[in-house]
Motif scaffolding. Structure first.
Motif, PDB file in Angstrom:
ATOM      1  N   LEU A 142       1.067  15.169 -10.365  1.00 43.35           N
ATOM      2  CA  LEU A 142       1.244  13.719 -10.241  1.00 43.35           C
ATOM      3  C   LEU A 142       2.415  13.275 -11.109  1.00 43.35           C
ATOM      4  O   LEU A 142       2.462  13.563 -12.305  1.00 43.35           O
ATOM      5  N   GLN A 143       3.378  12.600 -10.503  1.00 44.13           N
ATOM      6  CA  GLN A 143       4.535  12.077 -11.241  1.00 44.13           C
ATOM      7  C   GLN A 143       4.444  10.557 -11.285  1.00 44.13           C
ATOM      8  O   GLN A 143       4.179   9.923 -10.278  1.00 44.13           O
ATOM      9  N   GLN A 144       4.671   9.989 -12.472  1.00 40.55           N
ATOM     10  CA  GLN A 144       4.720   8.527 -12.603  1.00 40.55           C
ATOM     11  C   GLN A 144       6.138   8.138 -13.000  1.00 40.55           C
ATOM     12  O   GLN A 144       6.546   8.324 -14.139  1.00 40.55           O
ATOM     13  N   PRO A 145       6.947   7.604 -12.052  1.00 37.38           N
ATOM     14  CA  PRO A 145       8.309   7.189 -12.423  1.00 37.38           C
ATOM     15  C   PRO A 145       8.244   6.047 -13.443  1.00 37.38           C
ATOM     16  O   PRO A 145       7.445   5.124 -13.273  1.00 37.38           O
ATOM     17  N   LEU A 146       9.054   6.117 -14.486  1.00 32.10           N
ATOM     18  CA  LEU A 146       9.075   5.039 -15.480  1.00 32.10           C
ATOM     19  C   LEU A 146      10.046   3.965 -14.997  1.00 32.10           C
ATOM     20  O   LEU A 146      11.205   3.921 -15.404  1.00 32.10           O
ATOM     21  N   SER A 147       9.567   3.162 -14.091  1.00 31.22           N
ATOM     22  CA  SER A 147      10.411   2.105 -13.534  1.00 31.22           C
ATOM     23  C   SER A 147       9.529   0.885 -13.357  1.00 31.22           C
ATOM     24  O   SER A 147       8.500   0.960 -12.699  1.00 31.22           O
ATOM     25  N   LEU A 148       9.915  -0.226 -13.971  1.00 29.82           N
ATOM     26  CA  LEU A 148       9.067  -1.421 -13.990  1.00 29.82           C
ATOM     27  C   LEU A 148       9.812  -2.582 -13.340  1.00 29.82           C
ATOM     28  O   LEU A 148      10.979  -2.827 -13.646  1.00 29.82           O
ATOM     29  N   LEU A 149       9.144  -3.258 -12.432  1.00 36.16           N
ATOM     30  CA  LEU A 149       9.737  -4.401 -11.737  1.00 36.16           C
ATOM     31  C   LEU A 149       9.104  -5.681 -12.264  1.00 36.16           C
ATOM     32  O   LEU A 149       7.894  -5.737 -12.468  1.00 36.16           O
ATOM     33  N   GLY A 153       5.094 -11.921 -12.770  1.00 39.56           N
ATOM     34  CA  GLY A 153       4.551 -10.677 -12.225  1.00 39.56           C
ATOM     35  C   GLY A 153       5.275  -9.456 -12.750  1.00 39.56           C
ATOM     36  O   GLY A 153       6.488  -9.472 -12.981  1.00 39.56           O
ATOM     37  N   VAL A 154       4.522  -8.379 -12.961  1.00 36.29           N
ATOM     38  CA  VAL A 154       5.106  -7.065 -13.290  1.00 36.29           C
ATOM     39  C   VAL A 154       4.435  -6.035 -12.391  1.00 36.29           C
ATOM     40  O   VAL A 154       3.281  -6.178 -12.019  1.00 36.29           O
ATOM     41  N   HIS A 155       5.190  -4.997 -12.041  1.00 40.65           N
ATOM     42  CA  HIS A 155       4.647  -3.979 -11.144  1.00 40.65           C
ATOM     43  C   HIS A 155       5.352  -2.656 -11.409  1.00 40.65           C
ATOM     44  O   HIS A 155       6.579  -2.579 -11.407  1.00 40.65           O
ATOM     45  N   TRP A 156       4.573  -1.592 -11.672  1.00 33.54           N
ATOM     46  CA  TRP A 156       5.146  -0.259 -11.882  1.00 33.54           C
ATOM     47  C   TRP A 156       5.456   0.396 -10.547  1.00 33.54           C
ATOM     48  O   TRP A 156       4.747   0.187  -9.564  1.00 33.54           O
ATOM     49  N   GLN A 157       6.518   1.225 -10.551  1.00 30.29           N
ATOM     50  CA  GLN A 157       6.780   2.007  -9.335  1.00 30.29           C
ATOM     51  C   GLN A 157       5.585   2.930  -9.097  1.00 30.29           C
ATOM     52  O   GLN A 157       5.096   3.577 -10.009  1.00 30.29           O
ATOM     53  N   PRO A 158       5.082   2.978  -7.835  1.00 30.93           N
ATOM     54  CA  PRO A 158       3.879   3.777  -7.569  1.00 30.93           C
ATOM     55  C   PRO A 158       4.098   5.258  -7.881  1.00 30.93           C
ATOM     56  O   PRO A 158       5.205   5.786  -7.702  1.00 30.93           O
ATOM     57  N   SER A 186       0.834  -1.211   0.000  1.00 31.88           N
ATOM     58  CA  SER A 186       0.000   0.000   0.000  1.00 31.88           C
ATOM     59  C   SER A 186       0.862   1.252   0.000  1.00 31.88           C
ATOM     60  O   SER A 186       2.043   1.221   0.325  1.00 31.88           O
ATOM     61  N   ARG A 187       0.230   2.382  -0.374  1.00 30.80           N
ATOM     62  CA  ARG A 187       0.938   3.677  -0.336  1.00 30.80           C
ATOM     63  C   ARG A 187       1.271   4.067   1.105  1.00 30.80           C
ATOM     64  O   ARG A 187       2.146   4.880   1.353  1.00 30.80           O
ATOM     65  N   GLY A 188       0.527   3.488   2.056  1.00 29.05           N
ATOM     66  CA  GLY A 188       0.822   3.773   3.463  1.00 29.05           C
ATOM     67  C   GLY A 188       1.983   2.944   3.984  1.00 29.05           C
ATOM     68  O   GLY A 188       2.380   3.080   5.133  1.00 29.05           O
ATOM     69  N   GLY A 189       2.505   2.029   3.143  1.00 30.74           N
ATOM     70  CA  GLY A 189       3.677   1.248   3.527  1.00 30.74           C
ATOM     71  C   GLY A 189       3.374  -0.139   4.059  1.00 30.74           C
ATOM     72  O   GLY A 189       4.283  -0.856   4.456  1.00 30.74           O
ATOM     73  N   THR A 190       2.088  -0.545   4.071  1.00 31.24           N
ATOM     74  CA  THR A 190       1.738  -1.865   4.596  1.00 31.24           C
ATOM     75  C   THR A 190       1.695  -2.896   3.471  1.00 31.24           C
ATOM     76  O   THR A 190       1.114  -2.637   2.418  1.00 31.24           O
ATOM     77  N   ILE A 191       2.307  -4.061   3.712  1.00 28.66           N
ATOM     78  CA  ILE A 191       2.220  -5.150   2.734  1.00 28.66           C
ATOM     79  C   ILE A 191       1.066  -6.060   3.151  1.00 28.66           C
ATOM     80  O   ILE A 191       1.060  -6.590   4.271  1.00 28.66           O
ATOM     81  N   ALA A 192       0.093  -6.223   2.256  1.00 30.03           N
ATOM     82  CA  ALA A 192      -1.011  -7.154   2.518  1.00 30.03           C
ATOM     83  C   ALA A 192      -0.752  -8.414   1.719  1.00 30.03           C
ATOM     84  O   ALA A 192      -0.408  -8.343   0.540  1.00 30.03           O
ATOM     85  N   PHE A 193      -0.876  -9.578   2.363  1.00 30.41           N
ATOM     86  CA  PHE A 193      -0.724 -10.820   1.595  1.00 30.41           C
ATOM     87  C   PHE A 193      -1.683 -11.875   2.130  1.00 30.41           C
ATOM     88  O   PHE A 193      -2.028 -11.891   3.315  1.00 30.41           O
ATOM     89  N   GLU A 198      -6.519   8.278  -5.772  1.00 27.70           N
ATOM     90  CA  GLU A 198      -5.937   9.133  -6.820  1.00 27.70           C
ATOM     91  C   GLU A 198      -5.009  10.185  -6.234  1.00 27.70           C
ATOM     92  O   GLU A 198      -4.104  10.656  -6.915  1.00 27.70           O
ATOM     93  N   ASP A 199      -5.215  10.554  -4.953  1.00 30.15           N
ATOM     94  CA  ASP A 199      -4.331  11.563  -4.356  1.00 30.15           C
ATOM     95  C   ASP A 199      -3.111  10.927  -3.689  1.00 30.15           C
ATOM     96  O   ASP A 199      -2.373  11.603  -2.972  1.00 30.15           O
ATOM     97  N   CYS A 200      -2.906   9.596  -3.918  1.00 24.91           N
ATOM     98  CA  CYS A 200      -1.750   8.863  -3.396  1.00 24.91           C
ATOM     99  C   CYS A 200      -1.695   8.835  -1.869  1.00 24.91           C
ATOM    100  O   CYS A 200      -0.641   8.555  -1.292  1.00 24.91           O
ATOM    101  N   ALA A 201      -2.805   9.134  -1.208  1.00 26.57           N
ATOM    102  CA  ALA A 201      -2.843   9.053   0.262  1.00 26.57           C
ATOM    103  C   ALA A 201      -2.952   7.585   0.669  1.00 26.57           C
ATOM    104  O   ALA A 201      -3.275   6.725  -0.162  1.00 26.57           O
ATOM    105  N   PRO A 202      -2.675   7.258   1.947  1.00 28.44           N
ATOM    106  CA  PRO A 202      -2.795   5.857   2.383  1.00 28.44           C
ATOM    107  C   PRO A 202      -4.204   5.309   2.136  1.00 28.44           C
ATOM    108  O   PRO A 202      -5.201   6.003   2.344  1.00 28.44           O
ATOM    109  N   GLU A 203      -4.265   4.045   1.713  1.00 28.15           N
ATOM    110  CA  GLU A 203      -5.531   3.438   1.312  1.00 28.15           C
ATOM    111  C   GLU A 203      -6.424   3.138   2.510  1.00 28.15           C
ATOM    112  O   GLU A 203      -5.948   2.913   3.614  1.00 28.15           O
ATOM    113  N   THR A 204      -7.744   3.134   2.232  1.00 24.82           N
ATOM    114  CA  THR A 204      -8.694   2.734   3.269  1.00 24.82           C
ATOM    115  C   THR A 204      -9.475   1.498   2.848  1.00 24.82           C
ATOM    116  O   THR A 204     -10.276   0.993   3.619  1.00 24.82           O
ATOM    117  N   HIS A 205      -9.257   1.026   1.605  1.00 27.34           N
ATOM    118  CA  HIS A 205      -9.976  -0.168   1.142  1.00 27.34           C
ATOM    119  C   HIS A 205      -9.002  -1.214   0.599  1.00 27.34           C
ATOM    120  O   HIS A 205      -7.980  -0.867   0.024  1.00 27.34           O
TER     121      HIS A 205
END
Length: 840
Positions: free
Chosen positions: A298-305, A285-290, A25-32, A68-75
């Motif tokens: 809004l900046q989207q870094p062009l970095s793909l994992l 798996g592929v994942h874009w840098q948030p 998450s944008r708040g830094g929590t990994i959910a699995f 959309e405002d990149c704040a920590p998620e609530t859902h």
């Protein structure tokens, strides 16, 4: 606020064996997803913050709903093998189920979600029923299915949602087993097919969109053809179309589609941006840098994992001058007999990356501050990836060893650091990695244990010197003390398993000598080229990553014990550490005997026949004089140790009491048993939902150790409402000499009861319920074993006041009001609870 009665101190668990089960998450929590639950892990604090229980099948897909405002998620959205989707909502930092989406007829394999209008959430889910469904979750608390996209006999492996640039129209990308990426656009509530992107030559395993920046979107897709394709989607204005006829310009082929929104029609074009080749196996798996906000934009870094079955993760980015996409960093695993990575995620600031592997392990790498472009492995949670069958504390209560049907034995201990007040628990050793499912274990001494698996042999393991030194580093104990207590002169350095073997062979100091160059050239035979030992001694200052756990933390096997005719089922050792009792699966009386072994010579001392079916659990009394066994034949047997004579100095047991078919109170299999700390009473728990205390086994008035002739149930029969699969007496009594018991149920709940022997048993007044685990603390499947810490206090916290500080006494007193309980669950997790006795 009153002190909590039960708090969860640690949860050891790992990710499920599915590709889309981890989300950062944008708040830094990994959910699995872990078994039937969703774990929320905080990589900074290094502990599980919460476990969300709601699914009744394995969780296969987890996705945060990014704002959309990149704040920590609530859902948070999760989909499982129980064919349902759950949308979780955070209120005051606590998550609860907000919406349940039911309708799929097969397990859900992938989910995606975005906010559309205001707080409405659009969720896409792909399932093995060959459909992709779209759901709208709005405030009135009912999720509706907007649209079903059928794929005939095909499967969609992944889905991804985003809003088209400059509009509020959602676009859905699906990748599946037809090797294409399908794009669907919403128009008037329904989703219409816009395009199919061809190019991959095998199943598409993952698709993911970037955020919309500058009127453009990028879509990454990865496939089993080992390639990653990046597609560019941009809005076309009416003036662009003239350039199509100019044949002098070489351009990528563009696919165009039209979108109508409120009678305004806009045209979008999709073209192939690049193909990334670098992996040597299926890319899962592929994942874009948030994205992030900088100066209000809004900046989207062009970095793909990307993560692949070749055990590597690659970070891709376009070169500054040419714009050509190149591999920037590659991290991964070497060695071990494991498969590769199932998926990958990047932290919000791009400084950490995580992958999850086939065996559930999370692999975390952090960007190295000192080395430019360097990455180093980080400390991350680990746990069993299948049912946990048994666990045990060491005699000092400093660490826990657990065994599971994932064929591993794992050792967890608190990690104490100077700058951190609260220690966190971590796996620091994996003493045994076996070829059979593990079943039971018993500690014999501080650094020695016996374990049994689905084989007829018992194996004895002893800690190597390398483990003792590293354990001292991490737990903060004195290394000299530990080494003197464990006869360090003869200890091997470590252990390794031969290529085709099951036994861990000891590796001594002399085996670690490096060959000089001259010797290396004179390899006499082919076998000399392959080293026998894969062990490298570690000097740990922090808990080791997965690849070290797999190879360098094994314990050498010192003995095998033969004697049983069927697979091992349970083990027990006495408090004096002189005798080990073992029992195996049995359907006849001849196999249902207890075997006793001497821990000095590892000889078989005695066979104790009494039961007709499998003995499910055994326990020695704390004073080591009595052995209790309970069985599938619904009876228990009690054996007493005879006084040693000059002719037979070795321990010898004889049958003292047992229940027969007609005297048995339990009417179903007795799952578990335990002794009270004063060796006076024992407790049994059964599938018939009853928990019964028996005794007394000591006559109080005379004070001698003569056993009463008859032992009968001395408590009222406690009905716990569900099959009682585990039971344990707390080693610390209440001030009024009443006992604290923990009962584990098949449903996964753990109940705490207080039993007062003097009370009137007739009306059931001798039992009083103290506490129980709530929905979020409980296991989701049966509790397999409960074990109290052998002494009061919390592990990792109780010897911090050795410097004789003045406030040490009050703190020590406060610490002694806590007791700890460890539980092993069939839901793959080991949980450690801290319980405040004075608050009960």
């Amino acid at each position: 606020m009153a002190a909590p009665v039960m708090e969860t101190c640690h949860v050891a668990c790992c990710a499920n064996r599915t590709p889309h089960v981890v989300s950062w998450s944008r708040g830094g929590t990994i959910a699995f997803g872990t078994c039937n639950s969703v774990a929320l892990y905080d990589p900074q604090e290094r502990r599980v913050a919460a476990v969300l229980n709601g699914h009744i099948g394995r969780v296969n897909a987890v996705q945060w709903v990014h704002r959309e405002d990149c704040a920590p998620e609530t859902h948070l959205v999760s989909g499982g093998s129980d064919n349902q989707l759950i949308v979780w909502e955070a209120q005051n930092d606590k998550f609860s189920q907000s919406w349940e989406c039911k309708g799929h007829t097969g397990p859900i394999s992938a989910v995606a979600a975005i906010y559309t209008e205001g707080s409405e959430i659009l969720v896409a889910s792909s399932s093995s029923d060959s459909t992709v469904r779209l759901w709208l979750c709005s405030e009135n608390k009912k999720a509706e299915c907007l649209h079903i996209i059928p794929f005939g006999s095909g499967f969609m492996m992944d889905v991804s949602l985003v809003l088209l640039p400059g509009s509020r129209v959602p676009i859905l990308a699906c990748g599946g087993d037809d090797c294409r990426v399908h794009l669907y656009v919403q128009s008037s509530g329904q989703f219409q097919k816009a395009l199919s992107l061809q190019g991959h030559e095998d199943w598409v395993r993952g698709v993911t969109w970037t955020a919309s920046v500058g009127g453009e979107l990028l879509l990454a897709s990865c496939s089993q053809d080992c390639l990653i394709r990046v597609w560019r989607l941009c809005a076309k204005s009416g003036t662009d179309t003239g350039a199509e006829d100019d044949h002098t310009i070489i351009k990528m082929k563009e696919d165009v589609f039209e979108v109508k929104e409120r009678d305004v029609s806009s045209v979008f074009a999709v073209s192939l941006e690049t193909v990334l080749a670098g992996h040597e196996n299926w890319v899962y798996g592929v994942h874009w840098q948030p994205p992030f906000y900088q100066a209000g934009e809004l900046q989207q870094p062009l970095s793909l994992l990307s993560a692949s079955m070749d055990k590597t993760m690659i970070l891709w980015a376009p070169e500054e001058g040419s714009g050509v996409w190149v591999e920037q960093v590659r991290v991964g695993e070497v060695g071990g007999n494991t498969l590769g990575f199932y998926g990958c995620q990047m932290s919000p600031d791009g400084s950490m990356i995580v992958a999850h592997a086939f065996h559930g392990a999370l692999h975390l790498w952090c960007r190295d501050q000192d080395k430019e472009g360097g990455w180093r492995p980080g400390v991350v949670i680990s746990g069993h990836f299948n049912e946990v069958r048994d666990l045990s504390w060491d005699p000092e209560g400093e660490f826990i060893i657990s065994v599971g049907s994932d064929q591993t034995t794992r050792l967890f201990t608190p990690w104490r650091r100077q700058d951190v007040k609260l220690p966190t628990w971590h796996e620091i050793s994996r003493p045994q990695i076996h070829g059979y499912d593990m079943q039971c274990l018993a500690m014999v001494g501080r650094f020695q244990f016996v374990s049994g698996a689905d084989e007829k042999v018992l194996r004895v393991f002893q800690a190597p010197r390398n483990f003792v030194e590293n354990f001292a580093n991490i737990s903060g104990a004195s290394r000299e003390k530990l080494l003197t207590s464990s006869d360090s002169a003869n200890l091997p350095e470590g252990a390794s398993t031969p290529a085709l073997g099951l036994s861990n062979k000891a590796v001594f100091q002399g085996d670690l000598v490096q060959k000089t160059n001259n010797e290396a050239e004179k390899l006499s035979s082919v076998s000399d080229q392959y080293q026998e030992s894969y062990f490298h001694p570690l000097n740990m200052t922090e808990p080791p990553p997965e690849d070290h756990l797999l190879q360098n933390t094994l314990w050498p096997e010192v003995q095998k014990l033969y004697g049983h005719g069927f697979e091992m089922f349970c083990l027990a050792s006495d408090s004096a550490r002189t005798v080990v009792a073992s029992a195996c699966k049995a359907s006849k009386a001849e196999h249902a005997a207890v075997l006793l072994w001497s821990t000095d010579t590892w000889r078989q001392l005695q066979t104790l026949p009494c039961h007709n079916l499998t003995i499910t659990q055994m326990a020695f009394s704390p004073d080591a004089q009595l052995l209790l066994a309970v069985s599938r034949d619904r009876t228990w047997s009690l054996w007493s140790r005879n006084l040693p004579t000059p002719q037979s100095p070795e321990p010898h047991f004889s049958l003292h009491a047992h229940t027969a078919k007609d005297t048995a109170v339990h009417s179903r299999i007795i799952w578990s048993c335990d002794w009270s700390p004063d060796s006076k009473y024992f407790v049994t728990s059964s599938r018939d939902k009853k928990v019964i205390v028996w005794g007394p086994c000591r006559s109080e008035d005379t004070g001698d150790s003569a056993l009463p002739a008859e032992i009968k149930h001395c408590s009222s029969i406690l009905d716990v409402g569900d099959s009682a699969t585990a039971v344990a007496f707390c080693p610390v009594l209440f001030p009024d000499n009443s006992y604290l018991l923990a009962v584990g149920l098949e449903s996964g709940r753990i109940l705490l009861y207080r039993w007062s022997p003097g009370q009137e048993a007739a009306g059931g007044h001798d039992w009083s319920s103290c506490a129980e685990t709530d929905m979020l603390q409980s296991h989701t499947l049966a509790v397999k074993r409960l074990r109290w810490r052998p002494r009061a206090g919390r592990a990792g916290r109780d010897h911090s006041k050795e410097d004789g500080q003045t406030d040490g006494e009050s703190e020590a007193e406060e610490e002694s009001s806590w007791v700890q309980l460890a539980s092993a669950g069939a839901d793959h997790s080991v949980k450690i609870f801290s319980i405040n006795r004075l608050a009960l």
